[in-house]
Enzyme design. Structure first.
Site, mmCIF file in Angstrom:
data_model
loop_
_atom_site.group_PDB
_atom_site.id
_atom_site.type_symbol
_atom_site.label_atom_id
_atom_site.label_comp_id
_atom_site.label_asym_id
_atom_site.label_seq_id
_atom_site.Cartn_x
_atom_site.Cartn_y
_atom_site.Cartn_z
ATOM 1 N N ARG A 243 1.016 -1.435 0.025
ATOM 2 C CA ARG A 243 -0.137 0.044 0.067
ATOM 3 C C ARG A 243 0.852 1.292 -0.079
ATOM 4 O O ARG A 243 1.905 1.465 0.849
ATOM 5 C CB ARG A 243 -1.000 -0.110 1.280
ATOM 6 C CG ARG A 243 -0.377 -0.027 2.534
ATOM 7 C CD ARG A 243 -1.542 0.361 3.569
ATOM 8 N NE ARG A 243 -0.868 -0.218 4.910
ATOM 9 C CZ ARG A 243 -0.328 0.314 5.797
ATOM 10 N NH1 ARG A 243 0.551 1.455 5.226
ATOM 11 N NH2 ARG A 243 0.060 -0.237 6.895
ATOM 12 N N HIS A 247 -1.750 3.308 6.729
ATOM 13 C CA HIS A 247 -2.859 2.457 6.745
ATOM 14 C C HIS A 247 -4.089 3.184 6.897
ATOM 15 O O HIS A 247 -5.021 2.522 6.360
ATOM 16 C CB HIS A 247 -2.756 1.827 8.332
ATOM 17 C CG HIS A 247 -3.604 0.860 8.885
ATOM 18 N ND1 HIS A 247 -4.062 -0.059 8.258
ATOM 19 C CD2 HIS A 247 -4.484 1.046 9.784
ATOM 20 C CE1 HIS A 247 -5.260 -0.493 8.687
ATOM 21 N NE2 HIS A 247 -5.454 0.212 9.679
ATOM 22 N N TYR A 255 6.604 3.307 10.986
ATOM 23 C CA TYR A 255 7.032 2.190 10.786
ATOM 24 C C TYR A 255 7.980 1.544 9.592
ATOM 25 O O TYR A 255 8.280 0.554 9.209
ATOM 26 C CB TYR A 255 5.986 0.933 11.226
ATOM 27 C CG TYR A 255 4.462 1.345 10.101
ATOM 28 C CD1 TYR A 255 4.806 0.963 8.865
ATOM 29 C CD2 TYR A 255 3.723 2.043 10.786
ATOM 30 C CE1 TYR A 255 3.652 1.229 7.969
ATOM 31 C CE2 TYR A 255 2.815 2.678 9.995
ATOM 32 C CZ TYR A 255 2.493 2.239 8.545
ATOM 33 O OH TYR A 255 1.636 2.269 7.731
#
Ligand code: TPP
Ligand code: MG
Length: 344
Positions: A243, A247, A255
């Site tokens: 992606r 998120h 991250y």
């Protein structure tokens, strides 16, 4: 019959068009969310378009899919109308679920779309159920569930695969390994390198494919569908993808590194597919731009429509909740009774 035949020039162009439509829809949804124009939450599918489009192209219109919280791409790939989807994001009555579902709960059973889902791992049991229905009724329908790498650690996903494998149900379990479950990298979630190794535990075929390549996804799902229709049971497909966005919109993304994102972006599923078509002489740069622009216009029109569309009335909040009307709720909605059941 498959929905989009990638063996033909027209089919390949349609696959490209649909991927562009998903990209335009989600780019716009991200902007609208950032501007505070749409309520709720949005999880964008940007970067993963080849998985949804390759998979749904290989299915028949009558086949079913179940989706995830990141479901806009699955909807467009299955042929849902962006106008009804955008109206749903705006919470409007014209939306696919009359404005009650929002981004994470778009469903359209007539199109074979059993629903996006806010519950991680809830899609595979739906697909197993629909596959059981097809088997019991003697129908030729196949059910494909999309789920994430994170969802593979959910108990109900394993129950769904086990039942489908044991009963040879016409199901396909397609895992979109986008390398993260929220902020946790896939290698910190699972003790196996390839998630497709999961299939071994259930005695069904399991493969890992390049999810950035629409043709590879199409071929894998076509084969799985043949197997399902022949009565030989389910297949587990792991599609490696990424992606490009966080998120959720607004995710600070601590991250992952910029370099990782750039390396995957260099394999953009839309750009690489268009390049291949251009190399083959099937498409020109100008035609590709025109496809992208048309997709953007289509989504802009969907936004205009959604902005103008009427809001549902407060009374409508009590409709569409149960397949059979529940008298107490209907009476309450009419204003005949109080919430505690007493007369007004
Ligand atoms: C049962 C359940 N647990 C936790 C959550 C919170 N949650 C929402 S998305 C998500 C990550 C899912 O990761 P993955 O399945 O890999 O899908 P992706 O977001 O990467 O597409 C989590 C943990 C949830 N919605 N449902
Ligand atoms: Mg994931």
């Amino acid at each position: 019959m498959v929905t989009i035949d990638l063996e033909t020039e027209a089919g390949r162009r349609e696959a490209l068009r649909r991927m562009c439509s998903i990209r335009a829809f989600d780019s716009t949804a991200g902007e609208l969310f950032a501007d505070g124009e749409i309520p709720g939450f949005v999880h964008l599918y940007i970067g993963e378009e080849a998985v949804g489009v390759g998979a749904c192209a290989a299915l028949d219109e009558d086949d079913y899919i179940s989706s995830t919280h990141r479901g806009h791409g699955h909807c467009i790939a299955k042929g849902l109308d962006p106008e009804g989807m955008m109206a749903e994001l705006y919470g409007k009555r014209e939306g696919y679920c009359n404005g009650k579902g929002g981004s994470m709960h778009i469903a359209d059973v007539d199109s074979g779309m059993l629903g996006a889902n806010g519950i991680v791992g809830a899609g595979p049991p739906l697909a197993t159920g629909a596959a059981l229905t097809a088997q019991v009724r003697g129908e030729q329908r196949v059910s494909l569930s999309f789920c994430g790498d994170g969802a593979v650690a959910q108990g109900q996903v394993h129950e769904a695969i086990n039942l489908a494998a044991t009963w040879d149900l016409p199901a396909i379990f397609l895992v979109e390994n986008n390398q993260f479950g929220e902020g946790t990298p896939v290698e910190k979630q699972h003790n196996i390198e390839n998630l497709s190794a999961t299939a071994e535990a259930y005695g069904i075929p399991g493969i890992t494919i390049d999810g950035m390549d629409v043709t590879a996804v199409y071929e894998a799902v076509s084969e799985a569908r043949e197997r399902a229709r022949a009565g030989d049971g389910p297949t587990f497909i792991e599609a490696d993808t990424y992606r490009f966005r966080g998120h959720f919109e607004g995710d600070p993304e601590p991250y992952r590194d910029e370099e990782d994102v750039s390396a995957w972006q260099a394999r953009d599923p839309i750009e690489t597919f268009a390049e291949r078509l251009i190399e083959r002489g099937e498409l020109t740069e100008e035609e590709f731009e025109a496809i992208e622009e048309e997709a953007e216009r289509e989504i802009e029109a969907a936004v205009e429509n959604a902005r103008e569309a009427p809001e549902p009335t407060p009374e409508e909040a009590y409709e569409d909740m149960f397949s059979q009307p529940v008298p107490e709720i209907t009476d309450f909605a009419r204003g005949d009774v109080r919430a505690d059941g007493g007369d007004r």
